[in-house]
Design a protein around this motif. Structure first.
Motif, PDB file in Angstrom:
ATOM      1  N   ALA A  21       0.831  -1.209   0.000  1.00 61.79           N
ATOM      2  CA  ALA A  21       0.000   0.000   0.000  1.00 61.79           C
ATOM      3  C   ALA A  21       0.866   1.260   0.000  1.00 61.79           C
ATOM      4  O   ALA A  21       0.590   2.218  -0.730  1.00 61.79           O
ATOM      5  CB  ALA A  21      -0.932  -0.010   1.207  1.00 61.79           C
ATOM      6  N   PHE A  24       2.196   2.060  -3.416  1.00 63.85           N
ATOM      7  CA  PHE A  24       1.218   2.575  -4.368  1.00 63.85           C
ATOM      8  C   PHE A  24       0.487   3.821  -3.853  1.00 63.85           C
ATOM      9  O   PHE A  24      -0.386   4.354  -4.538  1.00 63.85           O
ATOM     10  CB  PHE A  24       0.206   1.486  -4.749  1.00 63.85           C
ATOM     11  CG  PHE A  24       0.791   0.439  -5.647  1.00 63.85           C
ATOM     12  CD1 PHE A  24       0.947   0.683  -7.005  1.00 63.85           C
ATOM     13  CD2 PHE A  24       1.207  -0.774  -5.138  1.00 63.85           C
ATOM     14  CE1 PHE A  24       1.502  -0.282  -7.842  1.00 63.85           C
ATOM     15  CE2 PHE A  24       1.761  -1.739  -5.958  1.00 63.85           C
ATOM     16  CZ  PHE A  24       1.907  -1.486  -7.326  1.00 63.85           C
ATOM     17  N   GLY A  25       0.833   4.242  -2.624  1.00 67.75           N
ATOM     18  CA  GLY A  25       0.218   5.446  -2.069  1.00 67.75           C
ATOM     19  C   GLY A  25      -1.272   5.281  -1.827  1.00 67.75           C
ATOM     20  O   GLY A  25      -2.061   6.200  -2.076  1.00 67.75           O
ATOM     21  N   CYS A  26      -1.667   4.099  -1.361  1.00 69.29           N
ATOM     22  CA  CYS A  26      -3.084   3.865  -1.067  1.00 69.29           C
ATOM     23  C   CYS A  26      -3.204   3.215   0.311  1.00 69.29           C
ATOM     24  O   CYS A  26      -2.201   2.992   0.989  1.00 69.29           O
ATOM     25  CB  CYS A  26      -3.724   2.996  -2.155  1.00 69.29           C
ATOM     26  SG  CYS A  26      -3.002   1.347  -2.293  1.00 69.29           S
ATOM     27  N   SER A  27      -4.398   2.872   0.705  1.00 64.88           N
ATOM     28  CA  SER A  27      -4.605   2.278   2.023  1.00 64.88           C
ATOM     29  C   SER A  27      -4.389   0.766   1.976  1.00 64.88           C
ATOM     30  O   SER A  27      -4.485   0.139   0.913  1.00 64.88           O
ATOM     31  CB  SER A  27      -6.033   2.571   2.510  1.00 64.88           C
ATOM     32  OG  SER A  27      -6.958   1.818   1.748  1.00 64.88           O
ATOM     33  N   LYS A  30      -7.382  -1.041   0.586  1.00 63.53           N
ATOM     34  CA  LYS A  30      -7.481  -1.122  -0.878  1.00 63.53           C
ATOM     35  C   LYS A  30      -6.697  -2.336  -1.389  1.00 63.53           C
ATOM     36  O   LYS A  30      -7.154  -3.064  -2.271  1.00 63.53           O
ATOM     37  CB  LYS A  30      -6.950   0.155  -1.525  1.00 63.53           C
ATOM     38  CG  LYS A  30      -7.124   0.163  -3.024  1.00 63.53           C
ATOM     39  CD  LYS A  30      -6.962   1.552  -3.572  1.00 63.53           C
ATOM     40  CE  LYS A  30      -8.080   1.758  -4.557  1.00 63.53           C
ATOM     41  NZ  LYS A  30      -8.512   3.059  -4.783  1.00 63.53           N
ATOM     42  N   ILE A  31      -5.512  -2.563  -0.807  1.00 63.93           N
ATOM     43  CA  ILE A  31      -4.716  -3.730  -1.203  1.00 63.93           C
ATOM     44  C   ILE A  31      -5.461  -5.004  -0.824  1.00 63.93           C
ATOM     45  O   ILE A  31      -5.528  -5.960  -1.596  1.00 63.93           O
ATOM     46  CB  ILE A  31      -3.313  -3.689  -0.563  1.00 63.93           C
ATOM     47  CG1 ILE A  31      -2.546  -2.450  -1.023  1.00 63.93           C
ATOM     48  CG2 ILE A  31      -2.534  -4.965  -0.860  1.00 63.93           C
ATOM     49  CD1 ILE A  31      -2.344  -2.335  -2.526  1.00 63.93           C
ATOM     50  N   TRP A  34      -8.095  -5.712  -3.375  1.00 66.55           N
ATOM     51  CA  TRP A  34      -7.571  -6.270  -4.623  1.00 66.55           C
ATOM     52  C   TRP A  34      -7.062  -7.705  -4.443  1.00 66.55           C
ATOM     53  O   TRP A  34      -7.140  -8.506  -5.366  1.00 66.55           O
ATOM     54  CB  TRP A  34      -6.490  -5.369  -5.223  1.00 66.55           C
ATOM     55  CG  TRP A  34      -7.103  -4.143  -5.844  1.00 66.55           C
ATOM     56  CD1 TRP A  34      -6.992  -2.859  -5.421  1.00 66.55           C
ATOM     57  CD2 TRP A  34      -7.955  -4.114  -6.989  1.00 66.55           C
ATOM     58  NE1 TRP A  34      -7.732  -2.013  -6.215  1.00 66.55           N
ATOM     59  CE2 TRP A  34      -8.329  -2.766  -7.193  1.00 66.55           C
ATOM     60  CE3 TRP A  34      -8.457  -5.083  -7.856  1.00 66.55           C
ATOM     61  CZ2 TRP A  34      -9.167  -2.373  -8.227  1.00 66.55           C
ATOM     62  CZ3 TRP A  34      -9.291  -4.686  -8.890  1.00 66.55           C
ATOM     63  CH2 TRP A  34      -9.643  -3.353  -9.067  1.00 66.55           C
TER      64      TRP A  34
END
Length: 196
Positions: A21, A24-27, A30-31, A34
């Motif tokens: 995460a 990719f600069g996300c939470s 979110k990972i 996916w």
């Protein structure tokens, strides 16, 4: 959208979902989403801890047994482990003895059959206080074939007298390699040896 191949590659390399995460600069959620979406199996907590502790993969590689010498070493070491090895700990492949010959066999097994990372082989010396410590250390280093820095723990106990020196003039040495996967493999070998 994260591609399945990319996510699988990062995750199988040992990165945690949180570390992916951050890349990719996300939470982390979110990972996680996916991972579920791509049907990628998640590690258990113990597998995650193992991956963190061994970022370069397993610190051992089991050799395929070839020839009579490999078989003799393998079965001798498993027999010794059944009698003298630590079977309680989940993590330590460990054997203690007062006989350097037995410990040399065990070390040869770790080095040649299990192909363990030499830097991770450790030793512990348990000795009474009426024994010459320097002489005992030199004895074990010379007789077993370890380096001084591998002797990581020395426990000196108070002597209660008696005739223990006839059996243990230089104390008891333990050789160990800490790895939960290798421990499980060796315990499985021991159980199969008992059944046969």
């Amino acid at each position: 959208m994260l591609q399945k191949e990319q996510l699988e590659e990062l995750y199988s390399s040992g990165l945690s979902m949180q570390e992916i995460a951050l890349r990719f600069g996300c939470s982390g959620n979110k990972i996680k989403y996916w991972m579920v979406e791509h049907d990628i199996e998640r590690r258990s907590i113990s597998e995650a801890v193992y991956a963190k502790s061994n970022p370069n993969g397993d610190p051992f590689k089991i050799k395929e047994l070839q020839g009579i010498e490999d078989l003799k070493l393998f079965y001798t070491a498993i027999g010794l482990y059944l009698g003298e090895g630590d079977k309680k700990s989940r993590h330590h492949v460990k054997m203690a003895n007062t006989n350097p010959y037995i410990l040399r066999i065990f070390l040869k097994f770790l080095r040649e059959i299990c192909d363990v990372n030499e830097l991770k082989i450790g030793a512990e010396l348990n000795i009474f206080n009426d024994v010459d410590l320097k002489k005992a250390i030199n004895f074990w280093i010379s007789e077993v074939g370890i380096r001084r820095e591998q002797l990581r723990t020395i426990t000196v106990r108070e002597s209660r007298g008696g005739s223990y020196k006839n059996k243990s003039e230089y104390g008891t040495l333990s050789i160990y390699f800490s790895n939960i996967k290798l421990k499980k493999i060796i315990i499985d070998w021991c159980e199969k040896a008992i059944i046969v």
